[in-house]
Structures are given as C-alpha cells and as structure tokens.
Scaffold this active site. Sequence first.
Site, PDB file in Angstrom:
ATOM      1  N   ASP A  72     -60.115 -10.850  40.548  1.00 45.43           N
ATOM      2  CA  ASP A  72     -61.327 -10.161  40.986  1.00 45.43           C
ATOM      3  C   ASP A  72     -61.682 -10.616  42.400  1.00 45.43           C
ATOM      4  O   ASP A  72     -61.708 -11.816  42.689  1.00 45.43           O
ATOM      5  CB  ASP A  72     -62.482 -10.476  40.032  1.00 45.43           C
ATOM      6  CG  ASP A  72     -63.689  -9.592  40.293  1.00 45.43           C
ATOM      7  OD1 ASP A  72     -63.679  -8.439  39.833  1.00 45.43           O
ATOM      8  OD2 ASP A  72     -64.629 -10.051  40.964  1.00 45.43           O
ATOM      9  N   ASN A  80     -68.411  -4.592  51.052  1.00 44.60           N
ATOM     10  CA  ASN A  80     -68.597  -3.156  51.274  1.00 44.60           C
ATOM     11  C   ASN A  80     -69.884  -2.876  52.038  1.00 44.60           C
ATOM     12  O   ASN A  80     -69.921  -2.040  52.946  1.00 44.60           O
ATOM     13  CB  ASN A  80     -68.624  -2.416  49.936  1.00 44.60           C
ATOM     14  CG  ASN A  80     -67.273  -1.831  49.567  1.00 44.60           C
ATOM     15  OD1 ASN A  80     -66.411  -1.644  50.415  1.00 44.60           O
ATOM     16  ND2 ASN A  80     -67.083  -1.544  48.297  1.00 44.60           N
ATOM     17  N   HIS A  85     -67.383   1.168  53.424  1.00 42.90           N
ATOM     18  CA  HIS A  85     -66.459   1.461  52.326  1.00 42.90           C
ATOM     19  C   HIS A  85     -65.021   1.676  52.796  1.00 42.90           C
ATOM     20  O   HIS A  85     -64.077   1.364  52.064  1.00 42.90           O
ATOM     21  CB  HIS A  85     -66.953   2.678  51.538  1.00 42.90           C
ATOM     22  CG  HIS A  85     -68.181   2.391  50.727  1.00 42.90           C
ATOM     23  ND1 HIS A  85     -68.135   1.732  49.521  1.00 42.90           N
ATOM     24  CD2 HIS A  85     -69.493   2.642  50.966  1.00 42.90           C
ATOM     25  CE1 HIS A  85     -69.359   1.597  49.037  1.00 42.90           C
ATOM     26  NE2 HIS A  85     -70.201   2.140  49.896  1.00 42.90           N
ATOM     27  N   ASP A  89     -61.899  -0.281  51.305  1.00 43.78           N
ATOM     28  CA  ASP A  89     -60.661   0.316  50.793  1.00 43.78           C
ATOM     29  C   ASP A  89     -59.436  -0.365  51.399  1.00 43.78           C
ATOM     30  O   ASP A  89     -58.460  -0.658  50.700  1.00 43.78           O
ATOM     31  CB  ASP A  89     -60.622   1.812  51.108  1.00 43.78           C
ATOM     32  CG  ASP A  89     -61.584   2.620  50.253  1.00 43.78           C
ATOM     33  OD1 ASP A  89     -62.117   2.063  49.266  1.00 43.78           O
ATOM     34  OD2 ASP A  89     -61.805   3.805  50.571  1.00 43.78           O
ATOM     35  N   GLU A 116     -62.847  -3.543  42.035  1.00 46.27           N
ATOM     36  CA  GLU A 116     -62.187  -4.576  42.837  1.00 46.27           C
ATOM     37  C   GLU A 116     -61.387  -5.549  41.977  1.00 46.27           C
ATOM     38  O   GLU A 116     -61.065  -6.650  42.400  1.00 46.27           O
ATOM     39  CB  GLU A 116     -63.228  -5.346  43.658  1.00 46.27           C
ATOM     40  CG  GLU A 116     -64.155  -6.233  42.852  1.00 46.27           C
ATOM     41  CD  GLU A 116     -65.393  -5.518  42.343  1.00 46.27           C
ATOM     42  OE1 GLU A 116     -66.387  -6.205  42.054  1.00 46.27           O
ATOM     43  OE2 GLU A 116     -65.370  -4.282  42.229  1.00 46.27           O
TER      44      GLU A 116
END
Length: 208
Positions: A72, A80, A85, A89, A116
């Site tokens: 994680d 973010n 964002h 990504d 994530e």
Amino acid sequence: MTQQLQGSFKSLENRIDERTFELVKANQELQLISYVDGLTQVANRRYFDRYLEQEWHRLAREKKPVSIVLCDVDFFKKYNDYYGHQAGDRCLQRIAYLLSKAVQRPADLVARYGGEEFVLLLSDTDTSGAILVAQNILETLREMRIPHVPSDKQQVSVSLGIGTIIPDAQLLPESLLAATDVALYAAKAQGRDRYEVADNPPTHRLNP
C-alpha cells in the site's frame, strides 16, 4: 462453369477462415484486456482472484508454500491532493513497474488490488523468500527518491504485509489474504515504509 463455382467456393472459404481468425484474435485481446489494469498494465483484481485459486489448488496438491505480499502506497491521498491526479497516476505506474521487476519467475504475479494497493503472489515461496522480495522493494523505492512533500519522509514509500502458508484444499484462500491484510496495517501502525509478517496461520475452512 464448374471451375468458376469451385473458385468462388474456395474464395468464400478463405474469407470465412480469415474472418474466423480475426474473431478469435479479437476475443483473445478482449479477454486479455479484461484481466489487465488499464492504468498500470499489471494484472487486475479479477485475474488475481482467479490465479490465486488456481495456484492454491496446485500448491495444495504439491504441498508447497505460497506467499502473499500486500503493498500500500503511504499517504497516497495526500500525494494526489498535493501533486494532482495525473502525477498520482504516474506514481502508481512507477510503483507497478518496480513491483514487476521485483518478481521474475513465471509463476509469480503482480496485480493492482485496488486504488493505491497492489498484491504479489509468490508461488513456492516461504516466509524468508517473501521477506527478501519485500526488502528489495523497500530499498529500491527508497533509492528512486520520488518526492512526496506531504509525507513525513519527504519521499514516496510503501507499507507491506506478508503472509505465508502451505495451502490446504479445505482452507479458504481469503483467510490468507485477511491475515496478510492485518500484517499490512501493523506495518502502517509501526511507522510505514516497512514490512510486517502475519503472526497466525489462517484457520477459516470450508464446511465439511
């Protein structure tokens, strides 16, 4: 006339063969797409669940261990919010690539588990082998030094949970995932950027 008909039939057969090949190829591509995460290009949750069940039964027959590593990204929401964002990504793509490089054997699998979170399935791998993989992931990511200002470490890090068992035909694979998830949250509670190993073996069995 007969030769013309034979030629027409042959041409029709060729077109049918070509169309059949195109349909088979298209179906194969659609199946592949349905098993791959579009963003990171690793396996998706759907394929992971299917593959885990397959390997679970195989390793139960062979009486060999399987290890699961849950991964994680620490403080990813803050990442973010701070970088946007699109940057988020790209961060996930880099981590997926790192994880893919960390496992090289054909029977091993990396999948995006959701958001994530990623998961590694390590076939015929005991706890010590899974720990080596986890250590390599942590060290490699630290060396990458991906900036993460909102994190207390100032760079992107991950927390890892490790679970290992020799599968049993009467034991549910989900129980290993649950134990590994507990280990993952223990790693987060202990400060993140580390791994923890599941203490107790799974006990959730199928009804006799």
